[in-house]
Design an enzyme around this catalytic site. Structure first.
Site, PDB file in Angstrom:
ATOM      1  N   CYS A 130       0.839  -0.995  -0.053  1.00 14.11           N
ATOM      2  CA  CYS A 130      -0.001  -0.146   0.074  1.00 14.11           C
ATOM      3  C   CYS A 130       0.947   1.304   0.063  1.00 14.11           C
ATOM      4  O   CYS A 130       0.699   2.270  -0.659  1.00 14.11           O
ATOM      5  CB  CYS A 130      -1.034   0.011   1.344  1.00 14.11           C
ATOM      6  SG  CYS A 130      -2.067   1.349   1.397  1.00 14.11           S
ATOM      7  N   CYS A 131       1.948   1.163   0.835  1.00 13.30           N
ATOM      8  CA  CYS A 131       2.822   2.386   0.806  1.00 13.30           C
ATOM      9  C   CYS A 131       3.519   2.418  -0.575  1.00 13.30           C
ATOM     10  O   CYS A 131       3.561   3.601  -0.835  1.00 13.30           O
ATOM     11  CB  CYS A 131       3.797   2.374   1.936  1.00 13.30           C
ATOM     12  SG  CYS A 131       3.233   2.602   3.695  1.00 13.30           S
TER      13      CYS A 131
ATOM     14  N   CYS B  53      -3.405   4.112   9.310  1.00 13.86           N
ATOM     15  CA  CYS B  53      -2.064   3.756   9.922  1.00 13.86           C
ATOM     16  C   CYS B  53      -1.595   4.439  10.954  1.00 13.86           C
ATOM     17  O   CYS B  53      -0.369   4.231  11.271  1.00 13.86           O
ATOM     18  CB  CYS B  53      -1.332   3.195   8.865  1.00 13.86           C
ATOM     19  SG  CYS B  53      -1.923   2.113   7.604  1.00 13.86           S
TER      20      CYS B  53
ATOM     21  N   CYS C  17      -1.050   8.360   7.126  1.00 14.33           N
ATOM     22  CA  CYS C  17      -2.279   7.890   6.657  1.00 14.33           C
ATOM     23  C   CYS C  17      -3.424   7.656   7.571  1.00 14.33           C
ATOM     24  O   CYS C  17      -2.896   7.241   8.731  1.00 14.33           O
ATOM     25  CB  CYS C  17      -2.409   6.858   5.586  1.00 14.33           C
ATOM     26  SG  CYS C  17      -1.428   7.219   4.143  1.00 14.33           S
TER      27      CYS C  17
ATOM     28  N   CYS D 279       7.566   4.206   5.661  1.00 13.26           N
ATOM     29  CA  CYS D 279       6.846   3.955   4.493  1.00 13.26           C
ATOM     30  C   CYS D 279       7.680   3.484   3.367  1.00 13.26           C
ATOM     31  O   CYS D 279       6.820   2.646   2.340  1.00 13.26           O
ATOM     32  CB  CYS D 279       5.888   5.116   3.896  1.00 13.26           C
ATOM     33  SG  CYS D 279       7.113   6.503   3.538  1.00 13.26           S
TER      34      CYS D 279
END
Length: 187
Positions: free
Chosen positions: A71-72, A155, A152, A178
């Site tokens: 995702c990062c 997280c 985010c 990240c």
């Protein structure tokens, strides 16, 4: 905010890039707008993840639940790499008192063939707090609520330990970064 303030005092036309993952806190967007207006920065770019990649790898917007590293990478690393193509260097706001991988920061690093400038690398928590006060610089609205490092919304949680500013990022996970500061040549 400190880096942006310093830039505004040197050259308001210096390119400023903000990564918008589509998962930022509403307060982060408002804070960004407040700082841009306050500091008069003129060359601001907001960078988003590639829609085609999102549709392929995160169609349900829940990749963060299954694989935070991917995702990062999708929402931060790849967009930053693309936006930095035209530059030889960039400025980071990392600080060594944030510990972990940041503990041994240097003023200049070579990461992914880019010079990364870390002007706050050896700043203390007191220096940072004093800078905000002395320069009448507003803090992120979530800071006063206990968010000491803000990423985010999915997280990031309030820090339980004020001595560990990054503790609220990827809470209860081994993940600490990240990936935008990781050198791919070392992998």
């Amino acid at each position: 905010a400190i880096i942006l303030d310093l830039i505004s005092k040197i050259d308001k036309d210096l390119p400023v890039i903000m990564l918008n993952t589509h998962f930022l806190f509403k307060e982060t967007i408002e804070y960004k707008n407040e700082l841009l207006k306050l500091l008069g920065l003129k060359n601001y770019r907001e960078v988003f993840p590639d829609e085609k990649m999102l549709n392929k790898y995160d169609v349900d917007n829940n990749l963060w639940k299954k694989n935070q590293d991917k995702c990062c990478n999708l929402r931060k690393v790849v967009p930053l790499e693309k936006s930095l193509n035209e530059f030889e260097s960039w400025i980071s706001g990392r600080k060594s008192y944030h510990l972990g991988d940041r503990q041994n920061l240097k003023a200049f690093e070579l990461i992914n063939n880019k010079i990364v400038v870390n002007p706050l690398f050896n700043s203390t928590k007191k220096f940072i707090e004093d800078y905000f006060l002395l320069n009448n610089l507003p803090r992120h609205p979530l800071f006063e609520q206990g968010y000491l490092s803000i990423g985010c919304s999915h997280c990031t949680v309030k820090a339980k330990n004020i001595l560990d500013p990054r503790q609220g990022r990827w809470s209860d996970k081994t993940k600490t970064e990240c990936g935008i500061h990781l050198d791919k040549r070392e992998n």
